[in-house]
Write a protein that holds these residues in place. Structure first.
Motif, short mmCIF file in Angstrom:
data_model
loop_
_atom_site.label_atom_id
_atom_site.label_comp_id
_atom_site.label_asym_id
_atom_site.label_seq_id
_atom_site.Cartn_x
_atom_site.Cartn_y
_atom_site.Cartn_z
N GLU A 187 0.83 -1.21 0.00
CA GLU A 187 0.00 0.00 0.00
C GLU A 187 0.86 1.26 0.00
O GLU A 187 0.54 2.24 -0.68
CB GLU A 187 -0.92 -0.02 1.21
CG GLU A 187 -2.03 -1.08 1.12
CD GLU A 187 -2.81 -1.21 2.40
OE1 GLU A 187 -2.41 -0.60 3.43
OE2 GLU A 187 -3.84 -1.92 2.38
N TRP A 194 -1.56 14.98 9.63
CA TRP A 194 -0.70 13.80 9.66
C TRP A 194 0.48 13.99 10.61
O TRP A 194 0.86 13.07 11.34
CB TRP A 194 -0.22 13.47 8.25
CG TRP A 194 0.62 12.24 8.17
CD1 TRP A 194 1.93 12.15 7.77
CD2 TRP A 194 0.24 10.89 8.50
NE1 TRP A 194 2.37 10.85 7.83
CE2 TRP A 194 1.35 10.06 8.27
CE3 TRP A 194 -0.94 10.34 8.97
CZ2 TRP A 194 1.32 8.69 8.50
CZ3 TRP A 194 -0.98 8.96 9.20
CH2 TRP A 194 0.14 8.16 8.97
N LEU A 244 0.87 4.26 -2.83
CA LEU A 244 0.71 5.68 -2.54
C LEU A 244 1.88 6.48 -3.09
O LEU A 244 1.70 7.55 -3.67
CB LEU A 244 0.57 5.90 -1.04
CG LEU A 244 0.47 7.35 -0.56
CD1 LEU A 244 -0.72 8.06 -1.21
CD2 LEU A 244 0.34 7.40 0.97
N ARG A 278 -3.02 11.11 5.59
CA ARG A 278 -1.78 10.43 5.18
C ARG A 278 -1.55 10.59 3.68
O ARG A 278 -0.43 10.87 3.24
CB ARG A 278 -1.88 8.94 5.55
CG ARG A 278 -0.74 8.08 4.99
CD ARG A 278 0.57 8.43 5.66
NE ARG A 278 1.68 7.67 5.11
CZ ARG A 278 2.49 8.11 4.13
NH1 ARG A 278 2.28 9.31 3.60
NH2 ARG A 278 3.49 7.38 3.70
N CYS A 279 -2.60 10.40 2.88
CA CYS A 279 -2.47 10.53 1.43
C CYS A 279 -2.12 11.96 1.04
O CYS A 279 -1.21 12.19 0.21
CB CYS A 279 -3.76 10.10 0.75
SG CYS A 279 -4.15 8.35 0.90
N ILE A 325 -6.71 8.41 7.06
CA ILE A 325 -6.08 7.89 5.84
C ILE A 325 -5.95 9.00 4.81
O ILE A 325 -4.91 9.13 4.13
CB ILE A 325 -6.88 6.71 5.27
CG1 ILE A 325 -6.82 5.51 6.21
CG2 ILE A 325 -6.37 6.33 3.89
CD1 ILE A 325 -7.70 4.35 5.79
N MET A 370 -13.27 9.06 -0.26
CA MET A 370 -13.15 8.94 1.19
C MET A 370 -14.50 9.14 1.87
O MET A 370 -15.37 9.84 1.35
CB MET A 370 -12.16 9.95 1.75
CG MET A 370 -10.71 9.61 1.49
SD MET A 370 -10.17 8.17 2.44
CE MET A 370 -8.62 7.80 1.62
N TYR A 384 -11.60 6.95 10.59
CA TYR A 384 -10.75 5.98 9.89
C TYR A 384 -10.35 6.53 8.52
O TYR A 384 -9.16 6.58 8.17
CB TYR A 384 -11.52 4.66 9.74
CG TYR A 384 -10.73 3.50 9.18
CD1 TYR A 384 -10.06 2.64 10.02
CD2 TYR A 384 -10.67 3.28 7.80
CE1 TYR A 384 -9.33 1.57 9.51
CE2 TYR A 384 -9.94 2.23 7.28
CZ TYR A 384 -9.27 1.37 8.14
OH TYR A 384 -8.55 0.33 7.62
N ASP A 385 -11.33 6.96 7.75
CA ASP A 385 -11.04 7.46 6.41
C ASP A 385 -10.37 8.83 6.43
O ASP A 385 -9.49 9.11 5.60
CB ASP A 385 -12.33 7.55 5.59
CG ASP A 385 -12.68 6.25 4.91
OD1 ASP A 385 -12.46 5.19 5.54
OD2 ASP A 385 -13.16 6.27 3.76
#
Length: 273
Positions: free
Chosen positions: A11, A102, A15, A41-42, A38, A29, A34-35
Motif C-alpha cells: 500500500e 498527519w 501511494l 496520510r495521502c 487515511i 473517502m 478511519y477514512d
C-alpha cells in the motif's frame, strides 16, 4: 505478521507511485475518523512530493434517503455514479491541512491535533468532527474510558440478564450508539480484549463453542459496574498499555485524557501505582 507487513508495504508503494506520478488521481473517502486519517496520510504524501495537478476528491458525510449515513458501502451503483460527478479539485489548502493533521497525529502530545479540531477545518469540514471523535478514544477525564469503551459497557448494562455477543455489540455500535461510526470489526474485538485483559477486568469474555470470536458472550464484571457508576476509574483497573496514534496511554505513568464536555486534552498523573 508477515502478511500484514507485506500488505502495508504494498500500500505504501502504491501511494508513493500515485504521489510521484502524472496521471489523474481521484480519492474516494468517507467522513469518519478511519477514512479522514487515511486521507491526511495521502494528502501529506502528495504534498511532500509536490503533487497537486490532477488530484480530485470525493467526500460526503450524508446522502439523500440515508438518515444514518455510515459510508459508501451503503450506496447502490447509481448513487456512486452521482458522487463521481460531485468530485472536486484538491486545493493547496486541503493539502496543507492534510500535512498538518498527519504530523500532529504522530506526535506523543495530542494537543496539536486537538487544536486543529477545535479551530475548525474549513478546507475539509468533515475533518474536524472526525478528529474530535478520534480524540474521544483517549481515556475520558471523568471515567478513564474511551468513548467506545463507555458505549460498550452501557450497552452490556442494558441487558444484565442476557449478556450480548461481541457481534451484537458491534452491530449496535455501528447502527445506533456511536455518534460517528468508524471502527472495523477486528478493531472492535481488539478493544474488547483490552477491556478483558486488565488486572481487574471490566468485562468477561466467554468464548463460543465453535471458536467464533463474534459469538463470544460479553458480560460486565463488578469492576465494570463500578466504573459505570463512577465509583472507580477505568485506568485504575490496570489495563494494558495502548497506543493511539503517537500517544501512549500507560496507566502507571502520566498520560493524556479527553475532556468530553470541554472537548479538550488534559494531562493527568498515573492512575495506578
Amino acid at each position: 505478521m508477515a502478511a500484514v507487513t507485506e500488505k502495508l508495504t504494498r500500500e505504501a508503494a502504491g501511494l508513493a507511485a500515485a504521489a510521484t506520478g502524472t496521471g489523474p488521481v481521484v480519492i474516494w473517502m468517507e467522513h469518519d475518523p478511519y477514512d479522514q486519517l487515511i486521507l491526511a496520510r495521502c494528502l501529506a504524501a502528495f504534498a511532500a512530493a509536490g503533487r497537486m495537478d490532477g488530484l480530485q476528491l470525493i467526500l460526503r458525510d450524508g446522502f439523500p434517503g440515508r438518515a444514518r449515513f455510515i459510508g459508501l458501502g451503503q450506496l447502490p451503483p447509481p448513487a456512486l455514479r452521482l458522487l463521481w460527478a460531485d468530485r472536486r479539485p484538491v486545493t493547496p489548502a486541503i493539502l496543507g491541512l492534510g500535512q498538518a493533521v498527519w504530523a500532529a497525529l504522530r506526535r506523543p502530545d495530542p494537543r496539536d491535533l486537538a487544536a486543529i479540531a477545535a479551530g475548525g477545518t474549513p478546507a475539509l469540514p468533515q475533518m474536524a468532527p472526525a478528529l474530535r471523535r478520534y480524540l474521544a478514544e483517549l481515556p475520558g477525564l471523568a471515567d478513564g474510558l474511551s468513548l467506545t469503551e463507555r458505549l460498550t459497557l452501557e450497552m452490556i448494562a442494558e441487558t444484565p440478564a442476557a449478556p450480548p455477543t461481541a457481534g451484537r455489540l458491534f452491530g449496535r455500535l455501528m447502527r445506533e450508539t456511536d455518534p460517528l461510526p468508524w471502527l472495523g470489526d477486528a478493531m472492535y474485538l481488539a478493544i474488547l480484549h483490552q477491556l478483558a485483559q486488565a488486572r481487574d477486568p471490566a468485562i468477561r469474555l466467554v468464548g463460543a463453542a465453535d471458536g467464533d470470536p463474534y459469538r463470544a458472550i460479553v458480560a460486565l464484571t463488578d469492576a465494570g459496574r463500578a466504573v459505570l457508576a463512577g465509583r472507580r476509574d477505568a485506568l485504575s483497573l490496570a489495563p494494558p498499555t495502548r497506543q493511539i496514534g503517537g500517544v501512549q496511554i500507560d496507566p502507571a505513568a502520566r498520560h493524556w485524557r479527553w475532556d468530553r464536555d470541554a472537548e479538550w486534552i488534559v494531562e493527568t498523573g498515573p492512575a495506578i501505582g
